[in-house]
Design an enzyme around this catalytic site. Structure first.
Site, PDB file in Angstrom:
ATOM      1  N   GLN A   2      10.195  -5.113   8.753  1.00  0.00           N
ATOM      2  CA  GLN A   2      10.485  -5.243   7.314  1.00  0.00           C
ATOM      3  C   GLN A   2      11.939  -4.868   7.013  1.00  0.00           C
ATOM      4  OE1 GLN A   2       9.142  -6.510   4.753  1.00  0.00           O
ATOM      5  NE2 GLN A   2       6.908  -6.490   4.946  1.00  0.00           N
TER       6      GLN A   2
ATOM      7  N   ASP B 106       3.415  -7.555   0.147  1.00  0.00           N
ATOM      8  CA  ASP B 106       2.274  -7.481   1.070  1.00  0.00           C
ATOM      9  C   ASP B 106       1.114  -8.204   0.389  1.00  0.00           C
ATOM     10  OD1 ASP B 106       0.119  -6.887   2.694  1.00  0.00           O
ATOM     11  OD2 ASP B 106       0.569  -4.747   2.853  1.00  0.00           O
TER      12      ASP B 106
ATOM     13  N   HIS C 203      -7.339  -9.106   3.597  1.00  0.00           N
ATOM     14  CA  HIS C 203      -6.462  -8.641   2.513  1.00  0.00           C
ATOM     15  C   HIS C 203      -7.117  -8.638   1.129  1.00  0.00           C
ATOM     16  CE1 HIS C 203      -2.628  -7.494   0.812  1.00  0.00           C
ATOM     17  NE2 HIS C 203      -2.886  -8.332  -0.170  1.00  0.00           N
TER      18      HIS C 203
ATOM     19  N   SER D 170       5.668  -2.460  12.425  1.00  0.00           N
ATOM     20  CA  SER D 170       5.633  -3.409  11.297  1.00  0.00           C
ATOM     21  C   SER D 170       6.819  -3.195  10.366  1.00  0.00           C
ATOM     22  CB  SER D 170       4.356  -3.214  10.474  1.00  0.00           C
ATOM     23  OG  SER D 170       3.231  -3.357  11.287  1.00  0.00           O
TER      24      SER D 170
ATOM     25  N   CYS E  94      -6.054  -2.065  13.389  1.00  0.00           N
ATOM     26  CA  CYS E  94      -7.465  -2.154  12.952  1.00  0.00           C
ATOM     27  C   CYS E  94      -8.382  -1.508  13.975  1.00  0.00           C
ATOM     28  CB  CYS E  94      -7.860  -3.615  12.724  1.00  0.00           C
ATOM     29  SG  CYS E  94      -7.024  -4.336  11.289  1.00  0.00           S
TER      30      CYS E  94
ATOM     31  N   ASP F 171      -0.044  -4.290  14.706  1.00  0.00           N
ATOM     32  CA  ASP F 171      -0.642  -3.738  13.478  1.00  0.00           C
ATOM     33  C   ASP F 171      -2.028  -4.357  13.250  1.00  0.00           C
ATOM     34  OD1 ASP F 171      -1.311  -4.180  10.659  1.00  0.00           O
ATOM     35  OD2 ASP F 171       0.695  -3.582  10.066  1.00  0.00           O
ATOM     36  N   ASN F 172      -2.081  -5.698  13.185  1.00  0.00           N
ATOM     37  CA  ASN F 172      -3.348  -6.363  12.870  1.00  0.00           C
ATOM     38  C   ASN F 172      -4.402  -6.032  13.934  1.00  0.00           C
ATOM     39  OD1 ASN F 172      -1.192  -7.510  11.479  1.00  0.00           O
ATOM     40  ND2 ASN F 172      -2.155  -9.495  11.280  1.00  0.00           N
TER      41      ASN F 172
ATOM     42  N   GLU G 158       4.597  -9.119   4.407  1.00  0.00           N
ATOM     43  CA  GLU G 158       3.960  -8.287   5.423  1.00  0.00           C
ATOM     44  C   GLU G 158       2.753  -8.926   6.109  1.00  0.00           C
ATOM     45  OE1 GLU G 158       4.785  -5.265   6.449  1.00  0.00           O
ATOM     46  OE2 GLU G 158       2.961  -4.366   7.255  1.00  0.00           O
TER      47      GLU G 158
ATOM     48  N   HIS H 113       0.821  -1.221   0.000  1.00  0.00           N
ATOM     49  CA  HIS H 113       0.000   0.000   0.000  1.00  0.00           C
ATOM     50  C   HIS H 113       0.856   1.274   0.000  1.00  0.00           C
ATOM     51  CE1 HIS H 113      -3.137  -2.850   1.063  1.00  0.00           C
ATOM     52  NE2 HIS H 113      -2.431  -3.228   2.116  1.00  0.00           N
TER      53      HIS H 113
ATOM     54  N   LYS I 143       4.540  -7.275  14.969  1.00  0.00           N
ATOM     55  CA  LYS I 143       3.712  -6.988  13.791  1.00  0.00           C
ATOM     56  C   LYS I 143       2.277  -7.427  14.066  1.00  0.00           C
ATOM     57  CE  LYS I 143       1.864  -6.868   9.631  1.00  0.00           C
ATOM     58  NZ  LYS I 143       0.491  -7.306   9.377  1.00  0.00           N
TER      59      LYS I 143
ATOM     60  N   ASN J  77       4.884 -10.905   9.202  1.00  0.00           N
ATOM     61  CA  ASN J  77       3.592 -10.854   9.899  1.00  0.00           C
ATOM     62  C   ASN J  77       3.658 -11.482  11.282  1.00  0.00           C
ATOM     63  OD1 ASN J  77       0.567 -10.405   9.794  1.00  0.00           O
ATOM     64  ND2 ASN J  77       0.646 -12.599  10.196  1.00  0.00           N
TER      65      ASN J  77
ATOM     66  N   SER K 174      -5.722   1.631  -2.284  1.00  0.00           N
ATOM     67  CA  SER K 174      -5.063   2.016  -1.030  1.00  0.00           C
ATOM     68  C   SER K 174      -4.041   3.138  -1.167  1.00  0.00           C
ATOM     69  CB  SER K 174      -4.397   0.794  -0.403  1.00  0.00           C
ATOM     70  OG  SER K 174      -3.390   0.290  -1.257  1.00  0.00           O
TER      71      SER K 174
ATOM     72  N   HIS L 141      -3.721   2.218   8.848  1.00  0.00           N
ATOM     73  CA  HIS L 141      -3.332   2.346  10.253  1.00  0.00           C
ATOM     74  C   HIS L 141      -2.504   3.611  10.490  1.00  0.00           C
ATOM     75  CE1 HIS L 141      -4.718  -1.645  10.359  1.00  0.00           C
ATOM     76  NE2 HIS L 141      -3.588  -2.320  10.441  1.00  0.00           N
TER      77      HIS L 141
ATOM     78  N   SER M 270       1.695  -0.314  -5.511  1.00  0.00           N
ATOM     79  CA  SER M 270       0.797  -0.591  -4.395  1.00  0.00           C
ATOM     80  C   SER M 270       0.253  -2.006  -4.554  1.00  0.00           C
ATOM     81  CB  SER M 270      -0.351   0.407  -4.366  1.00  0.00           C
ATOM     82  OG  SER M 270      -1.045   0.274  -3.140  1.00  0.00           O
TER      83      SER M 270
HETATM   84  P1  NAI Z   1      -6.037 -14.732  11.665  1.00  0.00           P
HETATM   85  O1  NAI Z   1      -5.734 -16.047  11.061  1.00  0.00           O
HETATM   86  O2  NAI Z   1      -5.410 -14.334  12.966  1.00  0.00           O
HETATM   87  O3  NAI Z   1      -7.623 -14.550  11.863  1.00  0.00           O
HETATM   88  C1  NAI Z   1      -8.597 -14.950  10.939  1.00  0.00           C
HETATM   89  C2  NAI Z   1      -9.717 -15.608  11.747  1.00  0.00           C
HETATM   90  O4  NAI Z   1     -10.842 -15.841  10.895  1.00  0.00           O
HETATM   91  C3  NAI Z   1      -9.317 -16.957  12.344  1.00  0.00           C
HETATM   92  O5  NAI Z   1      -9.495 -16.960  13.742  1.00  0.00           O
HETATM   93  C4  NAI Z   1     -10.233 -17.956  11.641  1.00  0.00           C
HETATM   94  O6  NAI Z   1     -10.605 -19.040  12.485  1.00  0.00           O
HETATM   95  C5  NAI Z   1     -11.421 -17.081  11.274  1.00  0.00           C
HETATM   96  N1  NAI Z   1     -12.212 -17.590  10.140  1.00  0.00           N
HETATM   97  C6  NAI Z   1     -11.800 -18.199   9.005  1.00  0.00           C
HETATM   98  N2  NAI Z   1     -12.838 -18.503   8.212  1.00  0.00           N
HETATM   99  C7  NAI Z   1     -13.952 -18.063   8.866  1.00  0.00           C
HETATM  100  C8  NAI Z   1     -15.334 -18.072   8.534  1.00  0.00           C
HETATM  101  N3  NAI Z   1     -15.780 -18.589   7.400  1.00  0.00           N
HETATM  102  N4  NAI Z   1     -16.202 -17.518   9.429  1.00  0.00           N
HETATM  103  C9  NAI Z   1     -15.767 -16.985  10.597  1.00  0.00           C
HETATM  104  N5  NAI Z   1     -14.458 -16.938  10.946  1.00  0.00           N
HETATM  105  C10 NAI Z   1     -13.559 -17.473  10.088  1.00  0.00           C
HETATM  106  O7  NAI Z   1      -5.669 -13.652  10.541  1.00  0.00           O
HETATM  107  P2  NAI Z   1      -5.476 -12.068  10.785  1.00  0.00           P
HETATM  108  O8  NAI Z   1      -4.060 -11.783  11.066  1.00  0.00           O
HETATM  109  O9  NAI Z   1      -6.520 -11.610  11.707  1.00  0.00           O
HETATM  110  O10 NAI Z   1      -5.740 -11.528   9.302  1.00  0.00           O
HETATM  111  C11 NAI Z   1      -7.013 -11.597   8.685  1.00  0.00           C
HETATM  112  C12 NAI Z   1      -6.955 -10.953   7.299  1.00  0.00           C
HETATM  113  O11 NAI Z   1      -6.696  -9.555   7.445  1.00  0.00           O
HETATM  114  C13 NAI Z   1      -5.849 -11.475   6.395  1.00  0.00           C
HETATM  115  O12 NAI Z   1      -6.303 -11.465   5.069  1.00  0.00           O
HETATM  116  C14 NAI Z   1      -4.745 -10.452   6.568  1.00  0.00           C
HETATM  117  O13 NAI Z   1      -3.834 -10.485   5.516  1.00  0.00           O
HETATM  118  C15 NAI Z   1      -5.550  -9.184   6.659  1.00  0.00           C
HETATM  119  N6  NAI Z   1      -4.945  -8.004   7.313  1.00  0.00           N
HETATM  120  C16 NAI Z   1      -5.504  -6.803   6.996  1.00  0.00           C
HETATM  121  C17 NAI Z   1      -5.037  -5.648   7.590  1.00  0.00           C
HETATM  122  C18 NAI Z   1      -5.631  -4.327   7.217  1.00  0.00           C
HETATM  123  O14 NAI Z   1      -5.084  -3.293   7.612  1.00  0.00           O
HETATM  124  N7  NAI Z   1      -6.719  -4.263   6.500  1.00  0.00           N
HETATM  125  C19 NAI Z   1      -3.946  -5.670   8.585  1.00  0.00           C
HETATM  126  C20 NAI Z   1      -3.465  -6.992   8.883  1.00  0.00           C
HETATM  127  C21 NAI Z   1      -3.962  -8.127   8.256  1.00  0.00           C
END
Ligand code: NAI
Length: 462
Positions: free
Chosen positions: A395, A128, A333, A391, A227, A222-223, A188, A53, A218, A213, A81, A383, A76
């Site tokens: 990197q 990322d 993501h 984070s 958020c 960050d996550n 990332e 991003h 991180k 990650n 983003s 963020h 990006s």
């Molecule tokens: P995580 O693996 O810690 O959490 C995902 C959760 O979703 C797990 O607990 C899993 O059991 C649950 N899950 C999976 N399928 C499901 C379903 N069908 N119904 C209900 N729950 C379900 O992963 P994390 O780190 O929380 O990341 C989640 C996503 O967010 C990833 O795609 C990651 O890349 C992205 N992300 C986005 C950020 C942003 O700023 N927008 C920042 C960091 C990560």
């Protein structure tokens, strides 16, 4: 010389530079890297492709990599983003960047391709979500004659396939050479890390990768805390809806889900969580949230946010049952968490950039944020700098490790050692006035650690 960048408006550079000055004061980890490594320049010779991003915070990362000696080119990793003033400031500073907020999918892959165009080729990737890594690895396989992506499953796959075929036609052998030249990748995010482990399991990862990650500093910051600030920011900027009193459903209670639920409940929403993992479901319940299935609440809730990194979590049959003016968005993501493609033949009314109103067959309208792409970066600015400093310090350390010691690593996915994780945290304490207590020798011996850390065993979960 022809300009070597694509940005929306280069005259935004002055504004970008002013915001960069503010961000630098909030990114102590990155600034400490500049002080520690600015003279030795450990990244000299590294030609880093960044696919992440293009925000103000990323601009501070880019300028840190450059100060450490790297040549950098940037795209990006998401079509919505980019902060155009950040991209302009980086372009004006002389680093090639290819990113415009609202670029098309075709432009997305073309810009990623352009970010590989170092005169001597790229030798490092900072990724990322894995698009840059995937581009090279898929490209190399298709160049070698494999029939990959023969039936594209999405608009995304149509676009990547077209770009790969174009590159193969223009520069035969380019993918094989680039793949051979890459010494390592630092990744990332959760979704990109999944892709890397999967590639490694299949024996298809040709270089070492560092999973940024899963540094504690991180994903647990960050996550989660990122958020917590940026989710509600995105919903507010998009809709100006009153959050207090609304019923919000957060799907997934991993790190992003925990931060998202905290964000909404902090704003006064009544939050319901859905989960598939019993441990995370129990955590959500004990954090005070009702935990149930989407089916149970789909007709009554006001706001729906996916945080799972999984696909087809909000499906068309769910959206058909939602109440009039329900708000639907994703903070994971990729955009496949919500079945947006199934809405394409409905009536869309664009309200403003990245906000659409969609009419369902029963007359109910949905407000869809960022066409299902991550709304905190599409509808707001992602963020805050402080958490991104943690984070991005990971990197920088990962890039230094892979560039200076890459040949000590076999292809595989690695995590930075705990002493570096603790170092990243330490670099962020002064800025917020945190004073650490110190272990004396006897206490340290009693709990079996060194007085200077690491303070926890590898299996500790924070
Ligand atoms: P995580 O693996 O810690 O959490 C995902 C959760 O979703 C797990 O607990 C899993 O059991 C649950 N899950 C999976 N399928 C499901 C379903 N069908 N119904 C209900 N729950 C379900 O992963 P994390 O780190 O929380 O990341 C989640 C996503 O967010 C990833 O795609 C990651 O890349 C992205 N992300 C986005 C950020 C942003 O700023 N927008 C920042 C960091 C990560």
């Amino acid at each position: 010389m022809a300009k070597d960048y694509i940005v929306k408006d280069i005259s935004l550079a002055a504004f970008g530079r002013k915001e960069l000055v503010i961000a630098e004061t909030e990114m102590p980890g990155l600034m400490a890297c500049r002080t520690e490594f600015g003279t030795t320049k450990p990244l000299k010779g590294a030609r880093i492709v960044g696919s992440l991003h293009m925000t103000i915070q990323t601009a501070v990362l880019i300028e840190t990599l450059v100060e450490l000696g790297a040549d950098v080119r940037w795209a990006s990793c998401n079509i919505f983003s980019t902060q155009d003033h950040a991209a302009a400031a980086i372009a004006e500073g002389g680093t090639p960047v290819f990113a415009i907020k609202g670029q098309s999918l075709e432009e997305h892959w073309d810009y990623l391709d352009k970010s590989f165009a170092f005169p001597d080729g790229a030798n490092m990737i900072l990724d990322d979500g894995g698009d840059a890594t995937l581009y090279i690895l898929y490209g190399a396989r298709m160049e070698a004659g494999e029939d990959l992506l023969s039936v594209p499953q999405s608009e995304e796959e149509v676009a990547i396939k077209a770009q790969i075929l174009k590159r193969i036609a223009e520069t035969p052998g380019w993918f094989a050479k680039t793949k051979a030249d890459i010494q390592g990748v630092s990744e990332e995010t959760t979704t990109g890390v999944h892709r890397l482990y999967d590639l490694h399991k299949k024996g298809e990862l040709p270089f070492p990768a560092i999973n940024v990650n899963d540094s504690v500093t991180k994903s647990k910051f960050d996550n989660k805390y990122g958020c917590k600030e940026s989710l509600v920011d995105g919903i507010r900027r998009a809709t100006d809806t009153m959050m207090a009193g609304k019923v919000a459903v957060v799907m997934g209670y991993g790190d992003v889900g925990k931060g998202s639920a905290a964000s909404l409940s902090g704003a006064g929403a009544r939050v319901i969580v859905t989960e598939v993992d019993p441990i995370c479901a129990l955590q959500a319940a004990m954090d005070g949230f009702q935990v149930t299935t989407l089916d149970d609440v789909v007709e009554t809730a006001d706001i729906f946010v996916t945080t799972t990194g999984n696909k087809d979590v909000i499906r068309i049959e769910h959206m058909r049952r939602m109440k009039d003016m329900a708000i639907v968005g994703n903070i994971g993501h990729f955009d496949n968490e919500i079945q947006v493609a199934a809405l394409k033949n409905h009536k869309w009314t664009n309200i403003k950039e990245q906000v659409d109103m969609i009419e369902m067959p029963n007359g109910h309208r949905l407000i869809l944020l960022s066409e299902g792409r991550l709304l905190n970066l599409g509808n707001a600015t992602g963020h805050p700098s402080f958490v991104m400093s943690a984070s991005f310090t990971n990197q920088v350390l990962a890039q230094i490790e892979l560039w200076t010691k890459g040949d000590e690593y076999q292809p595989g996915v690695y995590i930075l050692p705990k002493h570096l994780d603790e170092k990243v945290a330490r670099l962020h304490l002064d800025r917020i006035g945190v004073k650490l207590s110190k272990l004396d020798a006897e206490q340290a011996a009693y709990i079996g650690v060194s007085p200077d850390g690491p303070f926890k065993p590898e299996h500790y979960r924070y």
